[in-house]
Design an enzyme around this catalytic site. Structure first.
Site, mmCIF file in Angstrom:
data_model
loop_
_atom_site.group_PDB
_atom_site.id
_atom_site.type_symbol
_atom_site.label_atom_id
_atom_site.label_comp_id
_atom_site.label_asym_id
_atom_site.label_seq_id
_atom_site.Cartn_x
_atom_site.Cartn_y
_atom_site.Cartn_z
ATOM 1 N N ASP A 1 -1.634 -6.989 0.082
ATOM 2 C CA ASP A 1 -2.083 -6.054 -0.273
ATOM 3 C C ASP A 1 -2.032 -5.154 -1.201
ATOM 4 O OD1 ASP A 1 -4.365 -4.285 1.144
ATOM 5 O OD2 ASP A 1 -2.524 -2.460 1.657
ATOM 6 N N SER A 2 -3.140 -4.331 -1.546
ATOM 7 C CA SER A 2 -3.990 -3.331 -3.153
ATOM 8 C C SER A 2 -2.446 -2.652 -3.364
ATOM 9 C CB SER A 2 -4.878 -3.069 -3.527
ATOM 10 O OG SER A 2 -4.393 -2.109 -2.131
ATOM 11 N N CYS B 1 -5.636 -6.824 2.512
ATOM 12 C CA CYS B 1 -6.744 -6.265 2.878
ATOM 13 C C CYS B 1 -7.703 -6.540 2.506
ATOM 14 C CB CYS B 1 -6.198 -6.542 1.257
ATOM 15 S SG CYS B 1 -6.830 -5.576 0.021
ATOM 16 N N GLU C 1 -2.184 7.680 1.291
ATOM 17 C CA GLU C 1 -1.941 7.411 0.429
ATOM 18 C C GLU C 1 -0.404 8.559 -0.140
ATOM 19 O OE1 GLU C 1 -0.630 4.693 -1.557
ATOM 20 O OE2 GLU C 1 -2.159 3.194 -0.235
ATOM 21 N N CYS D 1 -10.190 -1.074 6.740
ATOM 22 C CA CYS D 1 -9.113 -1.149 6.198
ATOM 23 C C CYS D 1 -8.363 -0.959 6.650
ATOM 24 C CB CYS D 1 -10.129 0.441 5.417
ATOM 25 S SG CYS D 1 -8.591 0.628 3.679
ATOM 26 N N HIS E 1 -5.841 0.959 5.970
ATOM 27 C CA HIS E 1 -4.776 1.836 5.777
ATOM 28 C C HIS E 1 -4.924 2.793 7.006
ATOM 29 C CE1 HIS E 1 -4.048 1.076 1.681
ATOM 30 N NE2 HIS E 1 -3.419 2.186 1.510
HETATM 31 N N1 DGL Z 1 -5.946 -1.904 1.615
HETATM 32 C C1 DGL Z 1 -7.959 -1.370 0.998
HETATM 33 C C2 DGL Z 1 -9.136 -2.123 2.291
HETATM 34 O O1 DGL Z 1 -8.269 -2.740 3.223
HETATM 35 C C3 DGL Z 1 -7.914 -0.505 1.056
HETATM 36 C C4 DGL Z 1 -6.748 -0.048 -0.779
HETATM 37 C C5 DGL Z 1 -7.303 -0.457 -1.523
HETATM 38 O O2 DGL Z 1 -8.802 0.792 -1.930
HETATM 39 O O3 DGL Z 1 -6.678 -0.409 -2.408
HETATM 40 O O4 DGL Z 1 -9.568 -2.327 1.848
#
Ligand code: DGL
Length: 282
Positions: A16-17, A79, A164, A198, A200
């Site tokens: 993931d990012s 992600c 975050e 997403c 998050h």
């Molecule tokens: N985890 C990313 C997603 O599912 C979102 C976080 C980011 O923008 O890097 O899209």
């Protein structure tokens, strides 16, 4: 002969990012605790949601190469942004040029597959990052399977920063959450199912529930991704045999391990250890 290239078995890579993929890892581990996992968060370069196709692809490929070089034969892009902007090119170009059995899977297709069972009105909403919404990946994947479903998206650029910064349960989060849900439902009042597109967003679930009418189903994707991975491994024995099974989990980050440990404990609700890695251009 299921492994003609004598590939050495290794852990399943989860990328993931940043921290969001931990919500997916959590669900995968619940369902498939027997496997070894190697999680990589590109925390130094997060967020990906606002970055261009080119950059997300470049960063994601570097991460995938890193996980491959550390022994993973199967990598899940946990992600949505990376799945939307990099998965196809990696699958169609990069994996083809690497003559190995290694595989990369995303999380948009498994999420898209589930909507048919959930929606009665055939109107589905997507809440996601700007990058995921602009990529059009959710409507594309859903329409490939169920062309009759109307799909409407709403980008939520403030939601990842809220998570975050640990503001997901704060009164300040209410404004941003309510605004995006209202926008989505104003665009299509017939929506009866909303995908949280997403990784998050499960952390914002209390606020999201607060502003979503009760008759609308909310779909956090982790569980669907986990079931889809289980089914994939059952159907692909040649890949399953390449996944080691000692039930371990290791965490890598491109930022400070201390920072990662602190935030990861919020996402996973347990203490973990992390190691720092650098990603180079391939
Ligand atoms: N985890 C990313 C997603 O599912 C979102 C976080 C980011 O923008 O890097 O899209």
């Amino acid at each position: 002969m299921s492994n003609p290239q004598n590939t050495v078995p290794g852990p399943i890579g989860i990328f993931d990012s940043g921290y969001g993929g931990l919500t997916i890892l959590h669900q995968i581990k619940q369902l498939l605790p027997q496997y070894d996992y190697l999680y990589l968060g590109d925390n130094a370069r997060t967020p990906y949601g606002t970055r261009s196709f080119e950059v997300v692809y470049e960063f994601t490929l570097e991460a995938v190469e890193k996980l491959f070089s550390m022994g993973c034969n199967l990598v899940i892009l946990a992600c949505n942004t990376a799945s939307a902007k990099a998965l196809k090119t990696i699958q169609q170009n990069d994996l083809k040029r690497m003559t190995t059995l290694k595989k990369v899977l995303g999380i948009i297709r498994p999420t898209a597959e589930c909507v048919d069972k959930l929606t009665h009105s055939r109107h589905v909403g997507i809440l996601a990052t700007d990058g995921t919404i602009k990529s059009g990946s959710y409507p594309l994947e859903i329409h490939k399977l169920y062309p009759d479903i109307t799909v409407t998206g709403e980008a939520c650029p403030m939601w990842v920063p809220l998570v975050e910064n640990y503001e997901f349960d704060s009164p300040g989060a209410d404004y941003f959450v309510q605004k995006r849900i209202n926008n989505l439902l104003r665009k299509d009042p017939e929506i009866d199912t909303i995908i949280l597109g997403c990784t998050h967003y499960p952390l914002l679930i209390n606020k999201i529930m607060k502003y979503t009418p009760r008759n609308i189903k909310l779909v956090p994707q982790g569980e669907y991704v986990a079931y889809s991975l289980k089914s994939y491994l059952e159907r692909h024995h040649e890949i399953e045999e390449l996944c080691t099974k000692k039930g371990s989990c290791r965490f890598l980050t491109t930022e400070s391990p201390e920072k990662f440990k602190e935030s990861a404990s919020v996402f996973l609700r347990k203490h973990i250890e992390a190691e720092r890695v650098t990603l180079e251009k391939v």
